[in-house]
Design an enzyme around this catalytic site. Structure first.
Site, mmCIF file in Angstrom:
data_model
loop_
_atom_site.group_PDB
_atom_site.id
_atom_site.type_symbol
_atom_site.label_atom_id
_atom_site.label_comp_id
_atom_site.label_asym_id
_atom_site.label_seq_id
_atom_site.Cartn_x
_atom_site.Cartn_y
_atom_site.Cartn_z
ATOM 1 N N ASN A 115 0.786 -0.924 0.495
ATOM 2 C CA ASN A 115 0.473 -0.182 -0.358
ATOM 3 C C ASN A 115 1.235 1.063 -0.520
ATOM 4 O OD1 ASN A 115 -1.763 1.821 0.619
ATOM 5 N ND2 ASN A 115 -2.400 1.587 2.749
ATOM 6 N N LYS A 132 0.185 4.122 -0.202
ATOM 7 C CA LYS A 132 -0.183 5.970 0.657
ATOM 8 C C LYS A 132 0.013 6.694 -0.257
ATOM 9 C CE LYS A 132 0.031 3.297 4.360
ATOM 10 N NZ LYS A 132 0.341 3.032 6.256
ATOM 11 N N HIS A 172 -8.882 1.316 5.110
ATOM 12 C CA HIS A 172 -7.463 1.687 5.583
ATOM 13 C C HIS A 172 -8.413 2.535 6.489
ATOM 14 C CE1 HIS A 172 -4.110 2.747 6.285
ATOM 15 N NE2 HIS A 172 -4.011 1.562 5.295
ATOM 16 N N GLU A 190 -6.928 4.579 7.867
ATOM 17 C CA GLU A 190 -6.295 6.435 7.194
ATOM 18 C C GLU A 190 -7.551 6.806 6.958
ATOM 19 O OE1 GLU A 190 -3.221 5.450 5.638
ATOM 20 O OE2 GLU A 190 -1.325 5.493 7.278
ATOM 21 N N GLU A 245 -5.447 -4.940 10.257
ATOM 22 C CA GLU A 245 -4.747 -4.055 10.413
ATOM 23 C C GLU A 245 -4.504 -3.292 11.870
ATOM 24 O OE1 GLU A 245 -2.307 -2.403 6.298
ATOM 25 O OE2 GLU A 245 -4.391 -1.043 7.267
ATOM 26 N N GLY A 271 2.326 2.007 10.901
ATOM 27 C CA GLY A 271 3.356 3.262 10.870
ATOM 28 C C GLY A 271 3.938 3.598 12.037
ATOM 29 N N SER A 317 3.374 -2.189 10.124
ATOM 30 C CA SER A 317 4.369 -1.850 10.239
ATOM 31 C C SER A 317 5.594 -3.523 10.099
ATOM 32 C CB SER A 317 4.953 -1.869 12.262
ATOM 33 O OG SER A 317 4.764 -0.262 11.905
#
Ligand code: 13P
Length: 257
Positions: free
Chosen positions: A13, A15, A99, A101, A171, A177, A217
């Protein structure tokens, strides 16, 4: 448990990273490194602006291309949005949906994730639906409630046949991250829980067929242990997917896992 019935999927991904020349360079570097990989589906989910470049660069290779989101309507007055049909027409195969985010910064909810998943399936795309708990929710010991709710709502009124076409990415939000990976045991525990929810909502057969990835991560150093777990069928990789050698190491770990 039949891990061997499911093909591992390692998806990057990207991003909001990479211009078109950078995207092309990364894929050109990756191609020869993974050319001999069998038994692992390799996917790069890239920004909308890179899709055409990525599709051209990977044509005829074992690297599939995905988008990072799509809208739930087929077309219309939705300035700035991209429909599932637009992606499918280009030759895009996968799309990341829900996701964390998107949920955190763009107000996406389980209801819109569900609508997007249905739209993606109707267009013939393979959705990678992301679920995961916040750190606070894990600390309050409600990880299972959170995940069960997300699975129930995100897949609401989606048929057994269609859910088999989906990938689920677990996730944990606290691991994204941050450099804080879930332990392989934590990842396995929640991926197994997701599979149990699918068995409850659909059937054992459906539960055994769905690919469930871990993301957060994941890197060249910890991938092998994570993907060795029975219910972890691959990974959704952010930062480490932007470096071809690291992404390759993760892919090869899944080949052996
Ligand atoms: P990182 O691998 O950078 O933690 O990102 C994980 C992720 O969000 C993949 O979708």
């Amino acid at each position: 448990m039949k891990k061997n019935v499911r093909k591992a999927i390692i998806a990057g991904n990207w991003k909001m990273n990479k211009t078109r020349p950078e995207a092309k360079a990364l894929l050109e570097e990756l191609k020869p490194l993974v050319a001999d990989v069998k038994g692992v589906e390799i996917v790069a989910c890239v920004p909308f602006t890179n899709l055409e470049t990525a599709l051209a660069a990977t044509e005829g290779t074992n690297i599939k291309i995905g988008a990072e989101n799509c809208h739930f309507e087929k077309s219309g007055a939705f300035t700035g949005e991209i429909s599932a049909d637009m992606l499918a027409e280009m030759g895009v195969e996968y799309v990341v949906l829900g996701h964390s985010e998107r949920r955190q910064y763009f107000n996406e909810t389980d209801e819109t994730v569900n609508k997007r998943t249905k739209a993606a399936l109707a267009a013939g795309l393979k959705p990678i639906v992301c679920v995961g708990e916040l750190l606070w929710e894990r600390e309050c010991n409600i990880t299972e409630e959170v995940i069960a709710r997300q699975i129930k709502l995100d897949f609401f009124a989606i048929s057994a046949e269609d859910v088999k076409k989906c990938v689920i990415a677990y996730e944990p939000v606290w691991a994204i991250g941050t450099g804080k990976t879930a332990t392989a045991e934590q990842a396995e525990e929640v991926c197994a829980f997701i599979r149990a929810q699918l068995a409850k909502l659909y059937s054992e057969d459906v539960a055994e067929a769905v690919t469930i990835q871990y993301g957060g991560s994941m890197n060249a150093g910890n991938a092998e242990e994570l993907v060795s777990k029975t219910n972890v069928d691959g990974g959704l990789i952010g930062g480490a997917s932007l470096k071809a050698p690291d992404f390759t190491t993760i892919i090869k770990a899944a080949e052996n896992g």
